[in-house]
Design an enzyme around this catalytic site. Sequence first.
Site, PDB file in Angstrom:
ATOM      1  N   ASP A  31     129.458  78.693  71.922  1.00 23.74           N
ATOM      2  CA  ASP A  31     128.169  78.232  71.448  1.00 23.74           C
ATOM      3  C   ASP A  31     127.783  79.065  70.221  1.00 23.74           C
ATOM      4  O   ASP A  31     127.780  80.295  70.292  1.00 23.74           O
ATOM      5  CB  ASP A  31     127.149  78.451  72.579  1.00 23.74           C
ATOM      6  CG  ASP A  31     125.772  77.921  72.230  1.00 23.74           C
ATOM      7  OD1 ASP A  31     125.527  77.654  71.037  1.00 23.74           O
ATOM      8  OD2 ASP A  31     124.953  77.797  73.150  1.00 23.74           O
ATOM      9  N   GLU A  83     138.147 104.752  60.254  1.00 27.86           N
ATOM     10  CA  GLU A  83     138.953 104.647  61.465  1.00 27.86           C
ATOM     11  C   GLU A  83     140.044 103.593  61.253  1.00 27.86           C
ATOM     12  O   GLU A  83     140.584 103.058  62.199  1.00 27.86           O
ATOM     13  CB  GLU A  83     138.106 104.401  62.713  1.00 27.86           C
ATOM     14  CG  GLU A  83     137.029 103.361  62.591  1.00 27.86           C
ATOM     15  CD  GLU A  83     136.125 103.328  63.817  1.00 27.86           C
ATOM     16  OE1 GLU A  83     136.642 103.265  64.942  1.00 27.86           O
ATOM     17  OE2 GLU A  83     134.889 103.342  63.642  1.00 27.86           O
ATOM     18  N   CYS A 120     133.022 105.497  64.538  1.00 28.73           N
ATOM     19  CA  CYS A 120     132.018 105.085  63.543  1.00 28.73           C
ATOM     20  C   CYS A 120     131.091 106.223  63.129  1.00 28.73           C
ATOM     21  O   CYS A 120     130.289 106.070  62.216  1.00 28.73           O
ATOM     22  CB  CYS A 120     131.189 103.931  64.088  1.00 28.73           C
ATOM     23  SG  CYS A 120     132.186 102.521  64.553  1.00 28.73           S
ATOM     24  N   SER A 211     131.541 100.105  76.180  1.00 29.36           N
ATOM     25  CA  SER A 211     131.174 100.754  74.917  1.00 29.36           C
ATOM     26  C   SER A 211     129.675 100.601  74.646  1.00 29.36           C
ATOM     27  O   SER A 211     129.051 101.492  74.077  1.00 29.36           O
ATOM     28  CB  SER A 211     132.011 100.207  73.753  1.00 29.36           C
ATOM     29  OG  SER A 211     131.573  98.932  73.371  1.00 29.36           O
ATOM     30  N   HIS A 244     123.345 102.995  64.134  1.00 26.67           N
ATOM     31  CA  HIS A 244     124.687 102.429  63.997  1.00 26.67           C
ATOM     32  C   HIS A 244     124.620 100.987  64.501  1.00 26.67           C
ATOM     33  O   HIS A 244     124.122 100.740  65.598  1.00 26.67           O
ATOM     34  CB  HIS A 244     125.698 103.243  64.820  1.00 26.67           C
ATOM     35  CG  HIS A 244     127.014 102.556  64.964  1.00 26.67           C
ATOM     36  ND1 HIS A 244     127.705 102.074  63.879  1.00 26.67           N
ATOM     37  CD2 HIS A 244     127.747 102.236  66.059  1.00 26.67           C
ATOM     38  CE1 HIS A 244     128.816 101.495  64.301  1.00 26.67           C
ATOM     39  NE2 HIS A 244     128.867 101.577  65.620  1.00 26.67           N
ATOM     40  N   ASN A 328     130.648  94.295  61.341  1.00 27.04           N
ATOM     41  CA  ASN A 328     130.770  95.736  61.593  1.00 27.04           C
ATOM     42  C   ASN A 328     131.572  96.407  60.480  1.00 27.04           C
ATOM     43  O   ASN A 328     132.703  96.004  60.220  1.00 27.04           O
ATOM     44  CB  ASN A 328     131.470  95.945  62.954  1.00 27.04           C
ATOM     45  CG  ASN A 328     131.330  97.373  63.452  1.00 27.04           C
ATOM     46  OD1 ASN A 328     130.782  98.245  62.763  1.00 27.04           O
ATOM     47  ND2 ASN A 328     131.809  97.613  64.655  1.00 27.04           N
ATOM     48  N   SER A 364     132.434 105.785  68.998  1.00 27.14           N
ATOM     49  CA  SER A 364     133.034 105.675  70.329  1.00 27.14           C
ATOM     50  C   SER A 364     133.908 106.882  70.598  1.00 27.14           C
ATOM     51  O   SER A 364     134.374 107.538  69.669  1.00 27.14           O
ATOM     52  CB  SER A 364     133.887 104.414  70.415  1.00 27.14           C
ATOM     53  OG  SER A 364     133.063 103.292  70.394  1.00 27.14           O
TER      54      SER A 364
HETATM   55  N1  COA Z   1     122.699  81.897  73.345  1.00 26.81           N
HETATM   56  C1  COA Z   1     122.087  83.089  73.257  1.00 26.81           C
HETATM   57  N2  COA Z   1     122.692  84.274  73.592  1.00 26.81           N
HETATM   58  C2  COA Z   1     123.983  84.226  74.018  1.00 26.81           C
HETATM   59  C3  COA Z   1     124.684  83.005  74.128  1.00 26.81           C
HETATM   60  C4  COA Z   1     123.981  81.794  73.773  1.00 26.81           C
HETATM   61  N3  COA Z   1     124.579  80.610  73.857  1.00 26.81           N
HETATM   62  N4  COA Z   1     125.929  83.265  74.583  1.00 26.81           N
HETATM   63  C5  COA Z   1     126.005  84.607  74.746  1.00 26.81           C
HETATM   64  N5  COA Z   1     124.815  85.178  74.400  1.00 26.81           N
HETATM   65  C6  COA Z   1     124.491  86.616  74.412  1.00 26.81           C
HETATM   66  C7  COA Z   1     124.911  87.306  75.676  1.00 26.81           C
HETATM   67  O1  COA Z   1     123.938  87.183  76.706  1.00 26.81           O
HETATM   68  C8  COA Z   1     125.076  88.731  75.186  1.00 26.81           C
HETATM   69  O2  COA Z   1     123.805  89.346  75.050  1.00 26.81           O
HETATM   70  P1  COA Z   1     123.342  90.483  76.091  1.00 26.81           P
HETATM   71  O3  COA Z   1     124.385  91.557  76.016  1.00 26.81           O
HETATM   72  O4  COA Z   1     122.027  90.922  75.552  1.00 26.81           O
HETATM   73  O5  COA Z   1     123.298  89.826  77.417  1.00 26.81           O
HETATM   74  C9  COA Z   1     125.616  88.544  73.766  1.00 26.81           C
HETATM   75  O6  COA Z   1     125.239  87.224  73.377  1.00 26.81           O
HETATM   76  C10 COA Z   1     127.130  88.672  73.664  1.00 26.81           C
HETATM   77  O7  COA Z   1     127.705  87.774  74.575  1.00 26.81           O
HETATM   78  P2  COA Z   1     128.875  88.219  75.564  1.00 26.81           P
HETATM   79  O8  COA Z   1     129.229  87.087  76.430  1.00 26.81           O
HETATM   80  O9  COA Z   1     128.512  89.525  76.220  1.00 26.81           O
HETATM   81  O10 COA Z   1     130.003  88.473  74.476  1.00 26.81           O
HETATM   82  P3  COA Z   1     131.447  89.037  74.628  1.00 26.81           P
HETATM   83  O11 COA Z   1     131.972  88.970  76.009  1.00 26.81           O
HETATM   84  O12 COA Z   1     132.211  88.348  73.560  1.00 26.81           O
HETATM   85  O13 COA Z   1     131.333  90.605  74.282  1.00 26.81           O
HETATM   86  C11 COA Z   1     131.009  92.534  72.935  1.00 26.81           C
HETATM   87  C12 COA Z   1     130.457  91.157  73.323  1.00 26.81           C
HETATM   88  C13 COA Z   1     130.003  93.188  72.000  1.00 26.81           C
HETATM   89  C14 COA Z   1     131.183  93.394  74.173  1.00 26.81           C
HETATM   90  C15 COA Z   1     132.371  92.318  72.204  1.00 26.81           C
HETATM   91  O14 COA Z   1     132.166  91.576  71.035  1.00 26.81           O
HETATM   92  C16 COA Z   1     133.081  93.608  71.850  1.00 26.81           C
HETATM   93  O15 COA Z   1     133.886  94.107  72.628  1.00 26.81           O
HETATM   94  N6  COA Z   1     132.831  94.162  70.629  1.00 26.81           N
HETATM   95  C17 COA Z   1     133.507  95.359  70.155  1.00 26.81           C
HETATM   96  C18 COA Z   1     132.954  96.644  70.721  1.00 26.81           C
HETATM   97  C19 COA Z   1     131.593  96.988  70.214  1.00 26.81           C
HETATM   98  O16 COA Z   1     131.192  96.590  69.138  1.00 26.81           O
HETATM   99  N7  COA Z   1     130.860  97.789  70.982  1.00 26.81           N
HETATM  100  C20 COA Z   1     129.532  98.241  70.629  1.00 26.81           C
HETATM  101  C21 COA Z   1     129.334  99.687  70.790  1.00 26.81           C
HETATM  102  S1  COA Z   1     130.077 100.610  69.495  1.00 26.81           S
END
Ligand code: COA
Length: 445
Positions: A31, A83, A120, A211, A244, A328, A364
């Site tokens: 979505d 990194e 980062c 993370s 960050h 990012n 991280s």
């Molecule tokens: N409408 C509105 N919001 C939506 C949605 C929709 N249709 N579908 C998903 N979302 C929201 C989720 O609820 C979630 O928000 P929340 O965490 O506040 O609940 C967000 O969008 C991300 O969705 P999610 O299903 O958790 O995504 P994902 O499984 O792809 O993982 C990360 C997201 C960030 C964990 C992933 O992209 C990642 O591993 N990134 C790299 C690591 C990183 O950047 N870490 C951050 C710390 S440095």
Amino acid sequence: MTAVGIDAIEIWTGKLRLDLPNTFAPEMGEDPEKYTKGLGLESSSFPDVYEDIVTMGANAAKQLMDRKGLTPDDIGRIDVATESAFDNSKPVSTYIAGCLEQVYDGDFHHANKGERKFACLAGTQSIDDAYNWIKAGRNRGRAALVIATDTALYERDDPGEATQGAGAVAMLITENPSIVELSTEQGYGSADETDFLKPNQQFPSVDGKRSVQVYLARMREALEDYESVSGDTHPDDFEYIPFHTPFPGMVRKAAVLGYRHMTRDTEIEDELTSEIGRQPREADFESREEYTEAIRDYMDDLKGMDQYREWYAETIEPTLSISRNVGNWYTGSVHIARLSALRHALERGEELAGQQMLVGSYGSGAQAEVHAETIVDGWTEHVEAVEVEDQLARRYDISFDEYELVHDVHNHEKEVDVEAFTTPEAEFVFTGWGRMNERRYEYVE
Ligand code: COA
């Protein structure tokens, strides 16, 4: 005491743009609102085939040197934070210095060069090194060039693929700076964590959900550690709070935690009591789980309060505008958050000299750092000069098929021959490998 801080900033975005809700999400069967509403992202930047961390870093640095009228003799150290390095011995700063020496008279033989690594966080740590070098009186009147440069690419189909990006931020650290002065006070939150790592591999091993939790835990420790030297913080103390920003949704989580912390035992908590009660105190709960659940409920309510929403709109939201459009940039990401805030203030004609920002960096592995910055007189001229919107607008929009090719081009395991999507002009480009497997660069007019 000598004021030390950031005197100039320049950015260089990867020259390709991937539209996340319209191009990427449909192909991934997702979505689009996961991107726009959940992660808070519109698009991400990618390097064209002739770009990498060296070209982006050198191009940002050249823009900065040209604008400030600097020569190599004015710069006493070059620290690169990344990194995405491709060499375990020869630092990226030597490659960048080599590029710059192609276009300036003189050389950087007198300059101390290094490469900083802590995920980062390393960009902020490099600023710290420069600050200490200047404060110690070792700089001989010279400035430090800090360059945060990364290609944040994840393995195809890793959840992190949603939050990729590529770009560089160059910053000049000097005495009596023109943009912000850094506080002596700092706070740290640091622990051995396994949330995101690249054990001699190009693409990271990521436990994404963990993370996010580790970011919040370390940031909270760093804020408490900062308060132990600066005194308690209050939301009204800071015009902006750049964090960050791996993706804006992460900052939304950090902001509500920070606001709860800063408002505890203040008139704001008192004001909110009639609507959402007082903040849960651990001593009032039998178990940690009950306490944690009560905190979660409190924060859910807090997010809906006008006081919080206004503070978020004024103090946090303006830090996210560049990130939303580039993804990012790892080591550069907190520095584009600062720049976003300052650009926003400039557009609104805000008079910020003497006001403070609180800056929350994170890497991280894991470590967070918090310090304050005081905006100095004359900041407008130096922030206005940064070419942000034009650079972002000039990017070439890639289709999903082109994205797949670009990902392969930058994958060290693959050899693919792809034509560049854009034509380089007045910039450094990657030209191939030399006889010792070194990467080679040229300036094209
Ligand atoms: N409408 C509105 N919001 C939506 C949605 C929709 N249709 N579908 C998903 N979302 C929201 C989720 O609820 C979630 O928000 P929340 O965490 O506040 O609940 C967000 O969008 C991300 O969705 P999610 O299903 O958790 O995504 P994902 O499984 O792809 O993982 C990360 C997201 C960030 C964990 C992933 O992209 C990642 O591993 N990134 C790299 C690591 C990183 O950047 N870490 C951050 C710390 S440095």
